[in-house]
Motif scaffolding. Structure first.
Motif, PDB file in Angstrom:
ATOM      1  N   TYR A  34       0.740  -1.222   0.001  1.00 60.59           N
ATOM      2  CA  TYR A  34       0.049  -0.052   0.002  1.00 60.59           C
ATOM      3  C   TYR A  34       0.685   1.318  -0.013  1.00 60.59           C
ATOM      4  O   TYR A  34       0.542   2.026  -0.750  1.00 60.59           O
ATOM      5  N   ALA A  35       1.911   1.247   0.893  1.00 56.59           N
ATOM      6  CA  ALA A  35       2.731   2.503   0.825  1.00 56.59           C
ATOM      7  C   ALA A  35       3.510   2.787  -0.425  1.00 56.59           C
ATOM      8  O   ALA A  35       3.366   3.761  -0.952  1.00 56.59           O
ATOM      9  N   GLY A  36       4.009   1.504  -0.938  1.00 53.77           N
ATOM     10  CA  GLY A  36       4.478   1.789  -2.402  1.00 53.77           C
ATOM     11  C   GLY A  36       3.455   2.309  -3.456  1.00 53.77           C
ATOM     12  O   GLY A  36       4.022   3.123  -4.467  1.00 53.77           O
ATOM     13  N   ASP A  37       2.275   1.669  -3.552  1.00 53.21           N
ATOM     14  CA  ASP A  37       1.144   2.031  -4.431  1.00 53.21           C
ATOM     15  C   ASP A  37       0.880   3.496  -4.142  1.00 53.21           C
ATOM     16  O   ASP A  37       0.781   4.309  -5.237  1.00 53.21           O
ATOM     17  N   TYR A  38       0.879   3.938  -2.741  1.00 50.52           N
ATOM     18  CA  TYR A  38       0.373   5.403  -2.579  1.00 50.52           C
ATOM     19  C   TYR A  38       1.403   6.307  -3.289  1.00 50.52           C
ATOM     20  O   TYR A  38       1.238   7.541  -3.799  1.00 50.52           O
ATOM     21  N   SER A  39       2.898   6.006  -3.050  1.00 50.33           N
ATOM     22  CA  SER A  39       3.701   6.840  -3.420  1.00 50.33           C
ATOM     23  C   SER A  39       3.967   6.806  -5.168  1.00 50.33           C
ATOM     24  O   SER A  39       4.621   7.699  -5.583  1.00 50.33           O
ATOM     25  N   SER A  40       3.436   5.745  -5.697  1.00 46.10           N
ATOM     26  CA  SER A  40       3.759   5.611  -7.409  1.00 46.10           C
ATOM     27  C   SER A  40       2.398   5.948  -8.040  1.00 46.10           C
ATOM     28  O   SER A  40       2.371   5.604  -9.304  1.00 46.10           O
ATOM     29  N   HIS A  41       1.569   6.453  -7.564  1.00 41.02           N
ATOM     30  CA  HIS A  41       0.178   6.961  -8.307  1.00 41.02           C
ATOM     31  C   HIS A  41      -0.257   8.080  -7.798  1.00 41.02           C
ATOM     32  O   HIS A  41       0.143   8.710  -6.857  1.00 41.02           O
ATOM     33  N   PRO A  42      -0.844   8.947  -9.003  1.00 40.71           N
ATOM     34  CA  PRO A  42      -1.296  10.104  -8.712  1.00 40.71           C
ATOM     35  C   PRO A  42      -2.351  10.273  -7.456  1.00 40.71           C
ATOM     36  O   PRO A  42      -2.884   9.274  -7.157  1.00 40.71           O
ATOM     37  N   PRO A  43      -2.349  11.365  -6.654  1.00 39.51           N
ATOM     38  CA  PRO A  43      -3.259  11.471  -5.534  1.00 39.51           C
ATOM     39  C   PRO A  43      -4.830  11.351  -5.984  1.00 39.51           C
ATOM     40  O   PRO A  43      -5.267  11.817  -7.177  1.00 39.51           O
ATOM     41  N   LEU A  44      -5.347  10.879  -5.034  1.00 35.46           N
ATOM     42  CA  LEU A  44      -6.896  10.557  -5.332  1.00 35.46           C
ATOM     43  C   LEU A  44      -7.558  11.867  -4.504  1.00 35.46           C
ATOM     44  O   LEU A  44      -7.291  11.978  -3.568  1.00 35.46           O
ATOM     45  N   ALA A  45      -8.200  12.638  -5.473  1.00 41.15           N
ATOM     46  CA  ALA A  45      -9.147  13.765  -5.003  1.00 41.15           C
ATOM     47  C   ALA A  45     -10.253  13.239  -3.829  1.00 41.15           C
ATOM     48  O   ALA A  45     -10.746  12.235  -4.429  1.00 41.15           O
ATOM     49  N   VAL A  46     -10.570  13.739  -2.962  1.00 39.82           N
ATOM     50  CA  VAL A  46     -11.751  13.077  -2.328  1.00 39.82           C
ATOM     51  C   VAL A  46     -12.763  14.236  -1.793  1.00 39.82           C
ATOM     52  O   VAL A  46     -12.468  15.339  -1.561  1.00 39.82           O
ATOM     53  N   VAL A  47     -13.877  13.858  -2.082  1.00 39.60           N
ATOM     54  CA  VAL A  47     -15.180  14.854  -1.739  1.00 39.60           C
ATOM     55  C   VAL A  47     -16.209  13.876  -0.828  1.00 39.60           C
ATOM     56  O   VAL A  47     -16.271  12.596  -1.040  1.00 39.60           O
ATOM     57  N   GLY A  48     -16.575  14.438   0.184  1.00 36.89           N
ATOM     58  CA  GLY A  48     -17.412  13.506   1.211  1.00 36.89           C
ATOM     59  C   GLY A  48     -16.717  13.043   2.395  1.00 36.89           C
ATOM     60  O   GLY A  48     -15.782  13.664   2.853  1.00 36.89           O
ATOM     61  N   TYR A  49     -17.170  12.018   2.947  1.00 36.47           N
ATOM     62  CA  TYR A  49     -16.650  11.647   4.440  1.00 36.47           C
ATOM     63  C   TYR A  49     -16.223   9.997   4.286  1.00 36.47           C
ATOM     64  O   TYR A  49     -17.249   9.249   4.626  1.00 36.47           O
ATOM     65  N   LYS A  99      -7.497   3.920 -18.904  1.00 37.00           N
ATOM     66  CA  LYS A  99      -7.038   5.214 -19.349  1.00 37.00           C
ATOM     67  C   LYS A  99      -7.106   6.332 -18.179  1.00 37.00           C
ATOM     68  O   LYS A  99      -6.450   6.978 -17.740  1.00 37.00           O
ATOM     69  N   GLY A 100      -8.250   6.397 -17.769  1.00 38.49           N
ATOM     70  CA  GLY A 100      -8.982   7.396 -16.875  1.00 38.49           C
ATOM     71  C   GLY A 100      -8.556   7.292 -15.474  1.00 38.49           C
ATOM     72  O   GLY A 100      -8.177   8.235 -15.034  1.00 38.49           O
ATOM     73  N   ALA A 101      -8.357   6.041 -15.054  1.00 36.72           N
ATOM     74  CA  ALA A 101      -7.836   5.727 -13.638  1.00 36.72           C
ATOM     75  C   ALA A 101      -6.420   6.106 -13.329  1.00 36.72           C
ATOM     76  O   ALA A 101      -5.934   6.312 -12.374  1.00 36.72           O
ATOM     77  N   GLY A 102      -5.524   6.151 -14.755  1.00 37.16           N
ATOM     78  CA  GLY A 102      -4.221   6.573 -14.463  1.00 37.16           C
ATOM     79  C   GLY A 102      -4.118   8.020 -14.393  1.00 37.16           C
ATOM     80  O   GLY A 102      -2.844   8.445 -14.294  1.00 37.16           O
ATOM     81  N   GLY A 103      -5.150   8.860 -14.539  1.00 40.22           N
ATOM     82  CA  GLY A 103      -4.877  10.238 -14.571  1.00 40.22           C
ATOM     83  C   GLY A 103      -5.592  10.973 -13.280  1.00 40.22           C
ATOM     84  O   GLY A 103      -5.713  10.215 -12.252  1.00 40.22           O
ATOM     85  N   LYS A 104      -5.800  11.970 -13.224  1.00 44.36           N
ATOM     86  CA  LYS A 104      -6.742  12.796 -11.931  1.00 44.36           C
ATOM     87  C   LYS A 104      -8.064  11.963 -11.838  1.00 44.36           C
ATOM     88  O   LYS A 104      -8.859  11.851 -12.739  1.00 44.36           O
ATOM     89  N   VAL A 105      -8.354  11.769 -10.724  1.00 44.02           N
ATOM     90  CA  VAL A 105      -9.590  10.887 -10.285  1.00 44.02           C
ATOM     91  C   VAL A 105     -10.144  11.623  -8.884  1.00 44.02           C
ATOM     92  O   VAL A 105      -9.280  11.802  -7.882  1.00 44.02           O
ATOM     93  N   THR A 106     -11.263  11.850  -9.060  1.00 40.17           N
ATOM     94  CA  THR A 106     -11.981  12.355  -7.688  1.00 40.17           C
ATOM     95  C   THR A 106     -12.900  11.301  -7.294  1.00 40.17           C
ATOM     96  O   THR A 106     -13.704  10.741  -8.111  1.00 40.17           O
TER      97      THR A 106
END
Length: 177
Positions: A34-49, A99-106
């Motif tokens: 998980y730590a490796g994945d977190y550092s090697s993927h674009p950040p996930l934008a979050v809305v909600g809780y 393709k979309g999951a590799g870019g900016k995702v909210t």
């Protein structure tokens, strides 16, 4: 410092370090992945809780889709579906959304996440929208979150429910209609 005082100081340090290490959480292979994945993927934008668990599983779903790892994605599924359905769903999600999951995702999290949470993924690079359901499951000795993966038909996997807003935040991330 005298040798006896230095020895005492070293022993105190060793005891404190030992106590702190003993109290720290052991990290397993899953945590390191998980730590490796977190550092090697674009950040996930979050809305909600999201809860910690619903956020973690949602991130893993997006990462596995982006990486094209059907087996790894299928391993995140709940036990409600048979292995064939889960595998086919994973393949459909990757074919449709990679393709979309590799870019900016909210990720928009609806309602509170103690029992189950509806999550809508907005894939900005492709303009796609994907609704997923995350729910608690258990593996071995600890509670984990899983994702519902029962969409073996490609049309079902890419369908957008009529209630889903076109943009994140339009419904306020609260009770679904």
């Amino acid at each position: 410092m005298r040798p006896a005082a230095a020895l005492r100081a070293a022993l105190v340090c060793a005891l404190v370090l030992g106590a702190l290490t003993g109290c720290s959480r052991e990290y397993d292979a899953e945590d390191l992945q998980y730590a490796g994945d977190y550092s090697s993927h674009p950040p996930l934008a979050v809305v909600g809780y999201p809860s910690t668990g619903t956020l973690r599983i949602t991130q893993q779903v997006v990462w596995r889709i982006a990486d094209g790892k059907a087996d790894a994605l299928a391993s995140l599924a709940d036990d409600a579906q048979d292995e064939g359905t889960t595998k086919k769903t994973a393949e459909n999600w990757i074919a449709a959304f990679r393709k979309g999951a590799g870019g900016k995702v909210t990720a928009e999290f609806y309602d509170e996440g103690s029992y189950r949470q509806t999550v809508v993924l907005y894939l900005h690079d492709t303009g796609q929208i994907k609704e997923i359901y995350v729910l608690p499951g258990s593996t071995d000795y600890r509670n984990v979150w899983r994702v519902s993966m029962g969409e073996p038909d490609p049309a079902e996997a890419t369908a957008v429910a009529p209630w889903v807003p076109k943009k994140p935040g339009e419904l306020g991330s609260t009770v679904l209609p």
